[in-house]
Structures are given as structure tokens and as C-alpha cells.
Design a protein around this motif. Structure first.
Motif, PDB file in Angstrom:
ATOM      1  N   VAL A   1       0.865  -1.169   0.000  1.00 16.43           N
ATOM      2  CA  VAL A   1       0.000   0.000   0.000  1.00 16.43           C
ATOM      3  C   VAL A   1       0.907   1.225   0.000  1.00 16.43           C
ATOM      4  CG1 VAL A   1      -1.761   1.260   1.261  1.00 16.43           C
ATOM      5  CG2 VAL A   1      -1.792  -1.242   1.228  1.00 16.43           C
ATOM      6  N   HIS A   2       0.615   2.135  -0.898  1.00 20.64           N
ATOM      7  CA  HIS A   2       1.465   3.312  -1.043  1.00 20.64           C
ATOM      8  C   HIS A   2       0.844   4.516  -0.338  1.00 20.64           C
ATOM      9  CE1 HIS A   2       4.021   1.190  -3.840  1.00 20.64           C
ATOM     10  NE2 HIS A   2       2.921   0.704  -4.384  1.00 20.64           N
ATOM     11  N   HIS A   3       1.647   5.476  -0.114  1.00 23.44           N
ATOM     12  CA  HIS A   3       1.248   6.720   0.541  1.00 23.44           C
ATOM     13  C   HIS A   3       0.087   7.374  -0.218  1.00 23.44           C
ATOM     14  CE1 HIS A   3       1.563  10.834   2.021  1.00 23.44           C
ATOM     15  NE2 HIS A   3       2.152  10.296   3.066  1.00 23.44           N
ATOM     16  N   PRO A   4      -0.816   8.073   0.486  1.00 24.62           N
ATOM     17  CA  PRO A   4      -1.950   8.730  -0.179  1.00 24.62           C
ATOM     18  C   PRO A   4      -1.534   9.685  -1.309  1.00 24.62           C
ATOM     19  CG  PRO A   4      -2.244   8.762   2.197  1.00 24.62           C
ATOM     20  CD  PRO A   4      -0.870   8.207   1.939  1.00 24.62           C
ATOM     21  N   VAL A   5      -0.398  10.326  -1.194  1.00 23.11           N
ATOM     22  CA  VAL A   5       0.060  11.227  -2.263  1.00 23.11           C
ATOM     23  C   VAL A   5       0.337  10.420  -3.529  1.00 23.11           C
ATOM     24  CG1 VAL A   5       1.905  12.792  -2.993  1.00 23.11           C
ATOM     25  CG2 VAL A   5       0.956  12.980  -0.688  1.00 23.11           C
ATOM     26  N   TYR A   6       0.929   9.241  -3.362  1.00 21.48           N
ATOM     27  CA  TYR A   6       1.176   8.366  -4.509  1.00 21.48           C
ATOM     28  C   TYR A   6      -0.151   7.967  -5.138  1.00 21.48           C
ATOM     29  CZ  TYR A   6       2.820   4.437  -7.298  1.00 21.48           C
ATOM     30  OH  TYR A   6       3.083   3.590  -8.321  1.00 21.48           O
ATOM     31  N   HIS A   7      -1.118   7.612  -4.301  1.00 23.89           N
ATOM     32  CA  HIS A   7      -2.433   7.212  -4.803  1.00 23.89           C
ATOM     33  C   HIS A   7      -3.079   8.352  -5.587  1.00 23.89           C
ATOM     34  CE1 HIS A   7      -6.358   5.398  -5.101  1.00 23.89           C
ATOM     35  NE2 HIS A   7      -6.866   6.487  -4.580  1.00 23.89           N
ATOM     36  N   LEU A   8      -3.078   9.539  -5.019  1.00 20.68           N
ATOM     37  CA  LEU A   8      -3.673  10.690  -5.702  1.00 20.68           C
ATOM     38  C   LEU A   8      -2.968  10.951  -7.025  1.00 20.68           C
ATOM     39  CD1 LEU A   8      -5.636  13.074  -5.772  1.00 20.68           C
ATOM     40  CD2 LEU A   8      -3.938  14.390  -4.485  1.00 20.68           C
ATOM     41  N   SER A   9      -1.657  10.890  -7.024  1.00 19.35           N
ATOM     42  CA  SER A   9      -0.890  11.091  -8.257  1.00 19.35           C
ATOM     43  C   SER A   9      -1.248  10.035  -9.294  1.00 19.35           C
ATOM     44  CB  SER A   9       0.610  11.038  -7.975  1.00 19.35           C
ATOM     45  OG  SER A   9       0.973  12.026  -7.059  1.00 19.35           O
ATOM     46  N   SER A  10      -1.418   8.808  -8.853  1.00 17.73           N
ATOM     47  CA  SER A  10      -1.773   7.718  -9.751  1.00 17.73           C
ATOM     48  C   SER A  10      -3.159   7.942 -10.359  1.00 17.73           C
ATOM     49  CB  SER A  10      -1.726   6.384  -9.001  1.00 17.73           C
ATOM     50  OG  SER A  10      -2.083   5.329  -9.833  1.00 17.73           O
ATOM     51  N   VAL A  11      -4.118   8.391  -9.544  1.00 16.26           N
ATOM     52  CA  VAL A  11      -5.467   8.661 -10.041  1.00 16.26           C
ATOM     53  C   VAL A  11      -5.433   9.787 -11.071  1.00 16.26           C
ATOM     54  CG1 VAL A  11      -7.735   9.570  -9.387  1.00 16.26           C
ATOM     55  CG2 VAL A  11      -6.655   7.778  -8.008  1.00 16.26           C
ATOM     56  N   VAL A  12      -4.713  10.857 -10.774  1.00 16.32           N
ATOM     57  CA  VAL A  12      -4.599  11.976 -11.718  1.00 16.32           C
ATOM     58  C   VAL A  12      -3.953  11.511 -13.014  1.00 16.32           C
ATOM     59  CG1 VAL A  12      -3.446  14.208 -12.133  1.00 16.32           C
ATOM     60  CG2 VAL A  12      -4.595  13.766  -9.942  1.00 16.32           C
ATOM     61  N   TYR A  13      -2.913  10.706 -12.901  1.00 16.77           N
ATOM     62  CA  TYR A  13      -2.245  10.183 -14.097  1.00 16.77           C
ATOM     63  C   TYR A  13      -3.199   9.296 -14.908  1.00 16.77           C
ATOM     64  CZ  TYR A  13       0.995   7.839 -17.185  1.00 16.77           C
ATOM     65  OH  TYR A  13       1.609   7.330 -18.286  1.00 16.77           O
ATOM     66  N   GLY A  14      -3.992   8.473 -14.205  1.00 11.86           N
ATOM     67  CA  GLY A  14      -4.969   7.638 -14.898  1.00 11.86           C
ATOM     68  C   GLY A  14      -5.965   8.459 -15.686  1.00 11.86           C
ATOM     69  N   LEU A  15      -6.432   9.551 -15.110  1.00  9.91           N
ATOM     70  CA  LEU A  15      -7.340  10.447 -15.832  1.00  9.91           C
ATOM     71  C   LEU A  15      -6.637  11.077 -17.035  1.00  9.91           C
ATOM     72  CD1 LEU A  15      -9.081  12.184 -12.801  1.00  9.91           C
ATOM     73  CD2 LEU A  15     -10.096  10.519 -14.383  1.00  9.91           C
ATOM     74  N   TRP A  16      -5.408  11.474 -16.845  1.00  5.33           N
ATOM     75  CA  TRP A  16      -4.581  12.045 -17.919  1.00  5.33           C
ATOM     76  C   TRP A  16      -4.536  11.080 -19.106  1.00  5.33           C
ATOM     77  CZ3 TRP A  16      -1.564  16.522 -18.360  1.00  5.33           C
ATOM     78  CH2 TRP A  16      -0.571  16.514 -19.338  1.00  5.33           C
ATOM     79  N   ARG A  17      -4.269   9.805 -18.806  1.00  8.24           N
ATOM     80  CA  ARG A  17      -4.151   8.784 -19.862  1.00  8.24           C
ATOM     81  C   ARG A  17      -5.509   8.527 -20.525  1.00  8.24           C
ATOM     82  NH1 ARG A  17       0.002   8.166 -22.359  1.00  8.24           N
ATOM     83  NH2 ARG A  17      -0.443   6.018 -22.783  1.00  8.24           N
ATOM     84  N   ARG A  18      -6.582   8.502 -19.738  1.00  8.70           N
ATOM     85  CA  ARG A  18      -7.928   8.274 -20.308  1.00  8.70           C
ATOM     86  C   ARG A  18      -8.330   9.386 -21.258  1.00  8.70           C
ATOM     87  NH1 ARG A  18      -9.310   6.438 -15.006  1.00  8.70           N
ATOM     88  NH2 ARG A  18      -9.372   4.177 -15.042  1.00  8.70           N
ATOM     89  N   LEU A  19      -7.852  10.570 -20.991  1.00  9.30           N
ATOM     90  CA  LEU A  19      -8.136  11.691 -21.885  1.00  9.30           C
ATOM     91  C   LEU A  19      -7.294  11.624 -23.160  1.00  9.30           C
ATOM     92  CD1 LEU A  19      -8.413  14.586 -19.269  1.00  9.30           C
ATOM     93  CD2 LEU A  19     -10.288  13.527 -20.573  1.00  9.30           C
ATOM     94  N   GLY A  20      -6.362  10.681 -23.187  1.00 16.06           N
ATOM     95  CA  GLY A  20      -5.540  10.499 -24.381  1.00 16.06           C
ATOM     96  C   GLY A  20      -4.417  11.508 -24.518  1.00 16.06           C
TER      97      GLY A  20
END
Length: 185
Positions: free
Chosen positions: A156-175
Motif C-alpha cells: 500500500v502506497h502513501h496517499p500522495v502516490y495514490h492521488l498522483s496515480s489517479v490523476v495520471y490515470g485520468l490524464w491517460r484516459r483523456l488520451g
């Protein structure tokens, strides 16, 4: 779905790349690494022993045994590791070539075993690299004998890592172009 399959394929490529670097970094220091592996296996086994003593005839499976799995220092006669990269890892890590513990190339989502085949199943930080974590858990439940034990961890990673990962996932979904390697999978 197709996105999960692509993500899992990329994770597998990244994992093999990581394992190649890892093997290179530990080259010449195998005794030190092996001592660490023995200690980890001892710790996990003692945790399981505290719940129910491990019997010599227990059938034990490690799903995602990797290069340095718990199973390699578990002991017992009916132990087995599976990993999608088992063939490649055997060539990278000398203890796997000389180990009495067999490893099979297989995905955790499709375990090649009959129902209730194992008394103990181990999965140490595996499902987050997989196509379908849910399917792996369903397969573990299927191959675990009634009353069997399942040792399961996920880093389990730090909440900042999780938030960064979620933002990156949205970035990728937007293409949008660009890739941040730690968040790619």
C-alpha cells in the motif's frame, strides 16, 4: 476487458525489466539475498504456524513466485510456484535452477490445478500487477482446500502516490501524451 489485458501485458514487460535489473544488481551478492529470502519465508511460515501448524504433507502454492518468492525457502515436499515469467526468471536467478521447488509458467487468473488442490496458498504483492485481481482471488479460493490458509499481501502506497496515480490515470484516459513510468500500470 482489453484495457486490463494491455495494462497487464505492460506490467509483465516492466516486471521482467525490473527483475533483469534486480538480478544484475545482486550478482555476486546472492548469499546476502538468499539469507534475506530465508528470513522472509521463516517469518511468513511462523505467521501461518500461529494460526494452524504447517504440516509436512501440506500442499503449498505461491501465486506469483517471482524471482525471490517465499516458496523457494518454505520447505516441504509438495511446494510449487507459479509466475507468468517463470521461464525467464529461472534463467536470471541461480537458486531457481538448483532449487527443488518447481515453478510453472501460468497466470494467477487461470490456475492450472483442480479444485481444492492446496492447503496453503501464498500471494505476496502480486495482484496489483495483474490483469484481474478479482479473478486471481477467485482462482485462489477455488484451488484452496476447505479450511486451507491464504497468505496475502499487497504493498500500500502513501496517499500522495495514490492521488498522483489517479490523476495520471485520468490524464491517460483523456488520451493526453506523456508517460510517467511509476504510474503507467
Amino acid at each position: 476487458d482489453a484495457v486490463d489485458v494491455r495494462r497487464a501485458q505492460r506490467a509483465r514487460v516492466r516486471q521482467l525489466d525490473y527483475m533483469c535489473r534486480f538480478a544484475s544488481e545482486w550478482s555476486g551478492r546472492e548469499d546476502e539475498l538468499t539469507a534475506s529470502m530465508v528470513e522472509k519465508a521463516r517469518n511468513v511460515r511462523s505467521r501461518i504456524d500461529a494460526i494452524r501448524p504447517v504440516r509436512p504433507d501440506d500442499r503449498v502454492l505461491e501465486v506469483g513466485s517471482g524471482g525471490c518468492g517465499i516458496i523457494f525457502n518454505w520447505g516441504g515436499e509438495q511446494v510449487l510456484g507459479i509466475d507468468p515469467l517463470a521461464d525467464e526468471l529461472r534463467s536470471l536467478f541461480p537458486w531457481q535452477r538448483s532449487s527443488p521447488v518447481p515453478t510453472l509458467t501460468a497466470d494467477g487468473e487461470r490456475l492450472p490445478f483442480a479444485d481444492a488442490s492446496f492447503e496453503i496458498v501464498l500471494s505476496d504483492n502480486v495482484v496489483d500487477h495483474a490483469e484481474s485481481p478479482r479473478r486471481i482471488l477467485e482462482e485462489v479460493a477455488r484451488v484452496l482446500s476447505p479450511g486451507g490458509l491464504f497468505y496475502f499481501t499487497v504493498h500500500v502506497h502513501h496517499p500522495v502516490y495514490h492521488l498522483s496515480s489517479v490523476v495520471y490515470g485520468l490524464w491517460r484516459r483523456l488520451g493526453l501524451p506523456g508517460e510517467v513510468t511509476p504510474f503507467a500500470d
